[in-house]
Design an enzyme around this catalytic site. Sequence first.
Site, PDB file in Angstrom:
ATOM      1  N   HIS A 109       7.298   2.327  -4.227  1.00 10.94           N
ATOM      2  CA  HIS A 109       6.874   3.679  -2.896  1.00 10.94           C
ATOM      3  C   HIS A 109       7.182   5.424  -3.171  1.00 10.94           C
ATOM      4  CE1 HIS A 109       5.075   5.759   0.530  1.00 10.94           C
ATOM      5  NE2 HIS A 109       6.738   6.276   0.361  1.00 10.94           N
ATOM      6  N   ASP A 141       5.091  -6.463   3.459  1.00 10.69           N
ATOM      7  CA  ASP A 141       4.878  -6.988   5.133  1.00 10.69           C
ATOM      8  C   ASP A 141       3.620  -7.214   5.290  1.00 10.69           C
ATOM      9  OD1 ASP A 141       6.134  -5.083   6.441  1.00 10.69           O
ATOM     10  OD2 ASP A 141       7.452  -5.742   7.258  1.00 10.69           O
ATOM     11  N   GLU A 174      10.569   5.035 -10.796  1.00 11.35           N
ATOM     12  CA  GLU A 174       9.883   4.726 -10.369  1.00 11.35           C
ATOM     13  C   GLU A 174       9.719   3.263 -11.531  1.00 11.35           C
ATOM     14  OE1 GLU A 174       5.983   5.548  -8.668  1.00 11.35           O
ATOM     15  OE2 GLU A 174       6.821   7.129  -7.571  1.00 11.35           O
TER      16      GLU A 174
HETATM   17  C1  GRF Z   1       3.154   5.801  -7.978  1.00 11.75           C
HETATM   18  O1  GRF Z   1       3.719   7.167  -7.697  1.00 11.75           O
HETATM   19  C2  GRF Z   1       3.818   4.809  -6.718  1.00 11.75           C
HETATM   20  O2  GRF Z   1       5.142   4.805  -6.357  1.00 11.75           O
HETATM   21  C3  GRF Z   1       2.144   5.155  -5.355  1.00 11.75           C
HETATM   22  O3  GRF Z   1       1.075   5.289  -6.431  1.00 11.75           O
HETATM   23  C4  GRF Z   1       1.762   5.473  -7.744  1.00 11.75           C
HETATM   24  C5  GRF Z   1       1.223   4.745  -8.598  1.00 11.75           C
HETATM   25  O4  GRF Z   1       0.458   5.544 -10.165  1.00 11.75           O
HETATM   26  N1  GRF Z   1       2.554   3.520  -5.017  1.00 11.75           N
HETATM   27  P1  GRF Z   1       0.781   4.661 -11.315  1.00 11.75           P
HETATM   28  O5  GRF Z   1      -1.049   4.375 -10.814  1.00 11.75           O
HETATM   29  O6  GRF Z   1       1.676   3.341 -11.590  1.00 11.75           O
HETATM   30  O7  GRF Z   1       0.822   5.906 -12.656  1.00 11.75           O
END
Ligand code: GRF
Length: 202
Positions: A109, A141, A174
């Site tokens: 997220h 969850d 991420e």
């Molecule tokens: C990311 O920012 C993730 O955190 C959110 O949706 C976006 C997905 O990006 N849940 P990608 O498809 O992985 O490039």
Amino acid sequence: MLNIGVLVSGRGSNLQAVIDAIESKKIKAEIAVVISNVPGVMALDRAKKHGIKTVVIESKEHSDKSSYEKQVIKALEDENVGLVCLAGYMKLLSQELVHHFRGKIMNIHPALLPAFPGLHVQKKALEYGVKYSGCTVHFVDEGCDTGPIIIQAVVPVLDNDTEETLSARILEQEHKIYPEAIRLFSEGKLKIEGRRVKIETK
Ligand code: GRF
């Protein structure tokens, strides 16, 4: 070896980060299937390029969520999946799927939960005026972005940030913490104790 199922709806840059971590042997696991609820998305092309099985189960073709999710569960079970990773999957999971894979579903997220759950959170963080944001990998969850937190990364919010520049700074993190959380899970190092996830260090 752990079989991973990745659920996607779009671009798939987090999927790519996980593929890269597996191919460079940072994670000892296999992506057994990538399932998209939207046809033709870039995430599917990325998977195919690396010889990973793809399945499209169009959520909008199913009038009831339960029949849609039964198919998703079947596609995951068919591949003996032991970890489900949501990677830009734009649907809330039903209770059924969450129960079926309890403690074995992760999501990434783009905010520091519990601040800014839901959608368009980089814009919301900017509008709120926070000085730091970041990203969170958590177990899933029944709620929306409410499950136990595994790893978070923090980034500064700069005065001249736009939604795009902040999103890009968060996305870079991420791509680091999602593969890392998956690696820890695949090595059996994550222990869920109530709301807390303890990480074994040895
Ligand atoms: C990311 O920012 C993730 O955190 C959110 O949706 C976006 C997905 O990006 N849940 P990608 O498809 O992985 O490039």
